[in-house]
Scaffold this active site. Structure first.
Site, PDB file in Angstrom:
ATOM      1  N   HIS A  35       0.836  -1.199   0.000  1.00 43.84           N
ATOM      2  CA  HIS A  35       0.000   0.000   0.000  1.00 43.84           C
ATOM      3  C   HIS A  35       0.871   1.249   0.000  1.00 43.84           C
ATOM      4  O   HIS A  35       1.820   1.361   0.773  1.00 43.84           O
ATOM      5  CB  HIS A  35      -0.912   0.031   1.230  1.00 43.84           C
ATOM      6  N   SER A  36       0.546   2.190  -0.887  1.00 45.19           N
ATOM      7  CA  SER A  36       1.236   3.473  -1.000  1.00 45.19           C
ATOM      8  C   SER A  36       2.721   3.230  -1.292  1.00 45.19           C
ATOM      9  O   SER A  36       3.050   2.629  -2.309  1.00 45.19           O
ATOM     10  CB  SER A  36       1.004   4.290   0.275  1.00 45.19           C
ATOM     11  N   MET A  37       3.639   3.681  -0.443  1.00 49.22           N
ATOM     12  CA  MET A  37       5.049   3.391  -0.667  1.00 49.22           C
ATOM     13  C   MET A  37       5.267   1.891  -0.802  1.00 49.22           C
ATOM     14  O   MET A  37       6.115   1.433  -1.578  1.00 49.22           O
ATOM     15  CB  MET A  37       5.912   3.945   0.470  1.00 49.22           C
TER      16      MET A  37
END
Length: 253
Positions: A94-96
């Site tokens: 998730h995300s990074m």
């Protein structure tokens, strides 16, 4: 091999499932920790052996040197995962963590021409080739906290506790430095399939930016759009876990 596995500083295995025939490898967002995926680990432990990646500078790795570069992060995580690749794997970032899932998979594919993840779930992040001029890592502490509140991904109890926040800030800033200075290798693409999950009101990822993940795989591609912002997955846990469970039970490509 068992000792190497258990000694890995990168892996947290909250619900070991040694009889499983597939592994799910979860990578958290900037400033996040392995415990972010504790609910997913618990729910999906019947379907897979779930490994959650623990970044340095937080929780039980608070004293470990920080990493402020995605390339170094991906190299270290790929090395830490090698003892666990005796089963088919699915990545969920998730995300990074989505970028790291991509870069770790790319390294594993380059090291082994036969390696392929069953799927790489890229959640809450624009495609690796899509850049924005972001400078959260250069803000003062109050500016970093404002960004965290905007994304609504950090426990309000932490944001309200000055001492805990100050302890966590170096790791948070280091992660933001890594992801905001990241630039993908031109033309980088996986053999592994990619499934993108995105929120329709995410202030950091437009639908167009999410769809550009399509150019980063020569395998199958899918995109699922959910109502919500950057942390849409908190409001759609059941649906997302069902999707991941379905992938875990499917045939290896």
């Amino acid at each position: 091999m068992g000792a190497q596995r258990e000694d890995s500083v990168w892996i947290r295995r909250f619900y070991p499932a040694p009889e499983s025939r597939v592994r799910l490898i979860c990578l958290p967002h900037a400033g996040g920790s392995a415990s972010f995926f504790h609910p997913m680990s618990q729910t999906l432990s019947a379907s897979a052996d779930v490994l959650c990646v623990q970044y340095p500078g937080r929780q039980d790795r608070r004293q470990d040197p920080l990493i402020e570069n995605i390339e170094e992060y991906a190299d270290a995580i790929a090395a830490g995962l090698k003892p666990w690749l005796d089963l088919p794997v699915v990545f969920f970032g998730h995300s990074m963590g989505a970028v790291l899932a991509f870069e770790v998979t790319r390294r594993l594919e380059e090291a082994d021409v036969e390696f392929s993840a069953r799927t790489v779930f890229a959640s809450g992040r624009r495609a690796p080739s899509r850049y924005r001029d972001e400078n959260v890592h250069r803000r003062d502490d109050d500016g970093v906290v404002r960004e965290m509140k905007l994304l609504s991904g950090t426990d309000s109890r932490i944001l309200g506790n000055e001492e805990i926040l100050r302890m966590a800030m170096p790791a948070i800033r280091g992660d933001y430095t890594a992801i905001e200075t990241y630039r993908s290798v031109p033309g980088a693409a996986l053999r592994s399939p990619i499934t993108v999950l995105t929120g329709d009101k995410d202030p950091r990822t437009s639908l167009d930016e999410a769809e550009d993940w399509r150019s980063h795989t020569t395998g199958a591609f899918d995109i699922r759009v959910f109502p919500g912002g950057h942390f849409f997955l908190a409001d759609h846990q059941r649906e997302i876990m069902s999707l991941v469970a379905e992938t875990l039970s499917g045939p290896r490509p």
